[in-house]
Enzyme design. Sequence first.
Site, PDB file in Angstrom:
ATOM      1  N   CYS A 120       6.453   0.441  10.766  1.00 28.97           N
ATOM      2  CA  CYS A 120       7.271   0.874   9.629  1.00 28.97           C
ATOM      3  C   CYS A 120       8.387   1.807  10.071  1.00 28.97           C
ATOM      4  O   CYS A 120       9.327   2.037   9.314  1.00 28.97           O
ATOM      5  CB  CYS A 120       6.389   1.535   8.579  1.00 28.97           C
ATOM      6  SG  CYS A 120       5.280   2.730   9.280  1.00 28.97           S
ATOM      7  N   GLU A 122      14.243  -3.790   5.027  1.00 32.55           N
ATOM      8  CA  GLU A 122      13.402  -3.639   6.225  1.00 32.55           C
ATOM      9  C   GLU A 122      13.297  -4.995   6.927  1.00 32.55           C
ATOM     10  O   GLU A 122      12.880  -5.986   6.321  1.00 32.55           O
ATOM     11  CB  GLU A 122      12.016  -3.175   5.792  1.00 32.55           C
ATOM     12  CG  GLU A 122      11.054  -3.036   6.946  1.00 32.55           C
ATOM     13  CD  GLU A 122       9.682  -2.563   6.495  1.00 32.55           C
ATOM     14  OE1 GLU A 122       9.129  -3.125   5.533  1.00 32.55           O
ATOM     15  OE2 GLU A 122       9.163  -1.614   7.111  1.00 32.55           O
ATOM     16  N   GLU A 161       2.352   4.263   0.944  1.00 33.35           N
ATOM     17  CA  GLU A 161       3.019   4.406   2.251  1.00 33.35           C
ATOM     18  C   GLU A 161       3.702   3.076   2.520  1.00 33.35           C
ATOM     19  O   GLU A 161       3.028   2.070   2.778  1.00 33.35           O
ATOM     20  CB  GLU A 161       1.978   4.679   3.356  1.00 33.35           C
ATOM     21  CG  GLU A 161       1.361   6.057   3.313  1.00 33.35           C
ATOM     22  CD  GLU A 161       2.250   7.133   3.921  1.00 33.35           C
ATOM     23  OE1 GLU A 161       3.401   6.840   4.313  1.00 33.35           O
ATOM     24  OE2 GLU A 161       1.779   8.280   3.999  1.00 33.35           O
ATOM     25  N   LEU A 162       5.040   3.041   2.471  1.00 32.00           N
ATOM     26  CA  LEU A 162       5.749   1.760   2.461  1.00 32.00           C
ATOM     27  C   LEU A 162       6.728   1.644   3.635  1.00 32.00           C
ATOM     28  O   LEU A 162       6.577   2.311   4.641  1.00 32.00           O
ATOM     29  CB  LEU A 162       6.443   1.598   1.102  1.00 32.00           C
ATOM     30  CG  LEU A 162       5.518   1.842  -0.118  1.00 32.00           C
ATOM     31  CD1 LEU A 162       6.304   1.867  -1.411  1.00 32.00           C
ATOM     32  CD2 LEU A 162       4.397   0.804  -0.171  1.00 32.00           C
ATOM     33  N   GLY A 215       1.646  -0.625   2.993  1.00 32.54           N
ATOM     34  CA  GLY A 215       2.128  -1.999   3.112  1.00 32.54           C
ATOM     35  C   GLY A 215       3.568  -2.077   2.658  1.00 32.54           C
ATOM     36  O   GLY A 215       4.307  -1.086   2.693  1.00 32.54           O
ATOM     37  N   SER A 216       3.956  -3.251   2.195  1.00 35.43           N
ATOM     38  CA  SER A 216       5.357  -3.445   1.819  1.00 35.43           C
ATOM     39  C   SER A 216       5.633  -2.851   0.437  1.00 35.43           C
ATOM     40  O   SER A 216       4.736  -2.744  -0.410  1.00 35.43           O
ATOM     41  CB  SER A 216       5.670  -4.938   1.813  1.00 35.43           C
ATOM     42  OG  SER A 216       4.860  -5.580   0.860  1.00 35.43           O
TER      43      SER A 216
HETATM   44  P1  NAP Z   1       1.852  -6.371   2.746  1.00 36.74           P
HETATM   45  O1  NAP Z   1       2.123  -7.815   2.799  1.00 36.74           O
HETATM   46  O2  NAP Z   1       2.439  -5.581   1.648  1.00 36.74           O
HETATM   47  O3  NAP Z   1       0.248  -6.236   2.721  1.00 36.74           O
HETATM   48  C1  NAP Z   1      -0.380  -4.979   2.753  1.00 36.74           C
HETATM   49  C2  NAP Z   1      -1.755  -5.103   2.118  1.00 36.74           C
HETATM   50  O4  NAP Z   1      -1.600  -5.404   0.737  1.00 36.74           O
HETATM   51  C3  NAP Z   1      -2.602  -6.229   2.715  1.00 36.74           C
HETATM   52  O5  NAP Z   1      -3.942  -5.830   2.758  1.00 36.74           O
HETATM   53  C4  NAP Z   1      -2.396  -7.344   1.710  1.00 36.74           C
HETATM   54  O6  NAP Z   1      -3.424  -8.296   1.686  1.00 36.74           O
HETATM   55  C5  NAP Z   1      -2.372  -6.552   0.426  1.00 36.74           C
HETATM   56  N1  NAP Z   1      -1.765  -7.273  -0.704  1.00 36.74           N
HETATM   57  C6  NAP Z   1      -0.810  -8.225  -0.666  1.00 36.74           C
HETATM   58  N2  NAP Z   1      -0.518  -8.626  -1.927  1.00 36.74           N
HETATM   59  C7  NAP Z   1      -1.305  -7.911  -2.752  1.00 36.74           C
HETATM   60  C8  NAP Z   1      -1.471  -7.858  -4.167  1.00 36.74           C
HETATM   61  N3  NAP Z   1      -0.763  -8.615  -5.009  1.00 36.74           N
HETATM   62  N4  NAP Z   1      -2.369  -6.993  -4.675  1.00 36.74           N
HETATM   63  C9  NAP Z   1      -3.084  -6.199  -3.853  1.00 36.74           C
HETATM   64  N5  NAP Z   1      -2.988  -6.206  -2.516  1.00 36.74           N
HETATM   65  C10 NAP Z   1      -2.093  -7.049  -1.965  1.00 36.74           C
HETATM   66  O7  NAP Z   1       2.263  -5.651   4.115  1.00 36.74           O
HETATM   67  P2  NAP Z   1       1.979  -6.119   5.605  1.00 36.74           P
HETATM   68  O8  NAP Z   1       2.852  -7.287   5.920  1.00 36.74           O
HETATM   69  O9  NAP Z   1       0.523  -6.217   5.866  1.00 36.74           O
HETATM   70  O10 NAP Z   1       2.497  -4.822   6.408  1.00 36.74           O
HETATM   71  C11 NAP Z   1       3.827  -4.584   6.660  1.00 36.74           C
HETATM   72  C12 NAP Z   1       4.419  -3.585   5.686  1.00 36.74           C
HETATM   73  O11 NAP Z   1       3.670  -2.386   5.704  1.00 36.74           O
HETATM   74  C13 NAP Z   1       5.830  -3.183   6.092  1.00 36.74           C
HETATM   75  O12 NAP Z   1       6.632  -3.088   4.933  1.00 36.74           O
HETATM   76  C14 NAP Z   1       5.643  -1.816   6.715  1.00 36.74           C
HETATM   77  O13 NAP Z   1       6.776  -0.988   6.695  1.00 36.74           O
HETATM   78  C15 NAP Z   1       4.545  -1.268   5.870  1.00 36.74           C
HETATM   79  N6  NAP Z   1       3.854  -0.186   6.576  1.00 36.74           N
HETATM   80  C16 NAP Z   1       4.039   1.101   6.141  1.00 36.74           C
HETATM   81  C17 NAP Z   1       3.432   2.147   6.813  1.00 36.74           C
HETATM   82  C18 NAP Z   1       3.577   3.575   6.368  1.00 36.74           C
HETATM   83  O14 NAP Z   1       2.740   4.394   6.737  1.00 36.74           O
HETATM   84  N7  NAP Z   1       4.598   3.921   5.604  1.00 36.74           N
HETATM   85  C19 NAP Z   1       2.637   1.880   7.925  1.00 36.74           C
HETATM   86  C20 NAP Z   1       2.482   0.556   8.338  1.00 36.74           C
HETATM   87  C21 NAP Z   1       3.089  -0.473   7.646  1.00 36.74           C
HETATM   88  P3  NAP Z   1      -3.222  -9.742   2.329  1.00 36.74           P
HETATM   89  O15 NAP Z   1      -3.085  -9.526   3.795  1.00 36.74           O
HETATM   90  O16 NAP Z   1      -4.463 -10.432   1.957  1.00 36.74           O
HETATM   91  O17 NAP Z   1      -1.987 -10.331   1.714  1.00 36.74           O
END
Ligand code: NAP
Length: 472
Positions: A271, A370, A237-238, A217-218
């Site tokens: 990502c 990003e 993985e960010l 995630g982020s």
């Molecule tokens: P995100 O907002 O960080 O959410 C990722 C996951 O974390 C979701 O399941 C989210 O749940 C959960 N989450 C959010 N706040 C949390 C907290 N305080 N405690 C625990 N879990 C929490 O990311 P996203 O918008 O879904 O995805 C986009 C990001 O992922 C981008 O930055 C992208 O670059 C990155 N990404 C990285 C890769 C890699 O392999 N490097 C691959 C794909 C995506 P909720 O949905 O319920 O908020």
Amino acid sequence: MMATGTARKLEVRAPWDGSSVRSCTATDAAALDGAIAAARDALADPLPAHEAAAILERCARLLGERAEELAQLIRDEAGKPISLARAEVARSRDTLTFSAHEARRGRGEIVPMDASAAGAGYVATVERVPVGVVAAITPFNFPLNLSCHKLGPAIAAGCSIVHKPASQVPLTALALRELLVESGLPAAWLQLVPGPGRQVGEPLATDLRIAHLSFTGSGDVGWHLAGLATRTRVALELGNSTPVIVRAGIDVGDAARRIAVAAMGYAGQSCISIQRVLVEDAIAGELTEALAAAVDALGVGDPADADTVVGPMISEQDAARARGVVDAAIEAGARLVRGGSVVDGLPNRQTLQPTILDGIAPGMDAFDQEAFAPLLGITRFATDAEAVRLANATRYGLQMGILDADLARALEMAGQLDAGAVTINEVPTFRADQMPYGGTKDSGNTREGPRYAIRELTRERMVLRPRSRGGS
Ligand code: NAP
């Protein structure tokens, strides 16, 4: 077990038109506690490697049989263009198949005990054993394949799992769990706990019964969780601000077409979507024009249309955030070449026109952060050293690319790029699922790809005995 309890519903709405896809139950505190306990209890009855492999292979087959149904679900809940959703399902099959291979491969070694005087006369074997319960937290953008990247290696390693999918896309995770159970996975082995990050993800990540937290995630959320889960192994993985370096001498039209798709596909919500084009001065004007033409040719609109490349962003807030990044860059001196606004006349206000900015630079969010949007910025360079400095000038280091007709020069430059992977004469928006995948700096601290992920899901257990008293 699908978490139950008195908790409220998670209503899943299609990013394209806001229609209801379906709802599911959000996990409450009691259900989360029960899910973690059940995953832990499941470990008492270990899953032999041959069974894990057979389950993963069967599930890969089922993914093939239900491919269209799953692709349509990903289209609906994640707003992903159908052609890209179909590609995701196909890749998910690869991910589970490679995970099955890892289950069968096994791991272990003989320690060369006679290599020291202290060890001579002993036999020692090292077996790799499962770490325990894995907490898997996944993002919205690849709801099937990134879930497979967590569940496949964990099952192969013999770990049980508690999976929290992103709140926008719990239905794909639910469908995957059903297929794994249909394939023979004991139901207790995989606990699905949909629900808001703070209420479900955070207590899951910090629970001491969790042996390994695998988060995609982020960066903001990932590093926050790593700071809290100090007694747990944490794999992150960010994000990235993905650069591609373009040198004079390449086919400009071809490069522009490939970069346009790599930057704008799925509205830039990968990502490794290209965000920064670092172009050699001599071809900068020509490439900018070719990029504008290539972007104009992309299908924008309904994810159900087979020609669509750029669909809606995941939310209206995200589209507004991206517009803010564009406006700030223009204010700071960048020139708008294409896009910049939300597409009018659609059933949503979150489809951003594919956007090109010329003249982005360090200090602008369009360069440093990003964007996760259909946004591409152009920056010119004069020397190799400047290209390398610009590519490395952000806090990220997931993947980077070089398009250069001179392979020797490109290889030399690749060695200076601070990234988990560098692609040469291929756009960096490239992933096959057996690759080691992960970043440096703020892009993360681990590698996925079943062969690599499984290293972190197991730990060594050594057994030592005197050679003379234990047999051979
Ligand atoms: P995100 O907002 O960080 O959410 C990722 C996951 O974390 C979701 O399941 C989210 O749940 C959960 N989450 C959010 N706040 C949390 C907290 N305080 N405690 C625990 N879990 C929490 O990311 P996203 O918008 O879904 O995805 C986009 C990001 O992922 C981008 O930055 C992208 O670059 C990155 N990404 C990285 C890769 C890699 O392999 N490097 C691959 C794909 C995506 P909720 O949905 O319920 O908020």
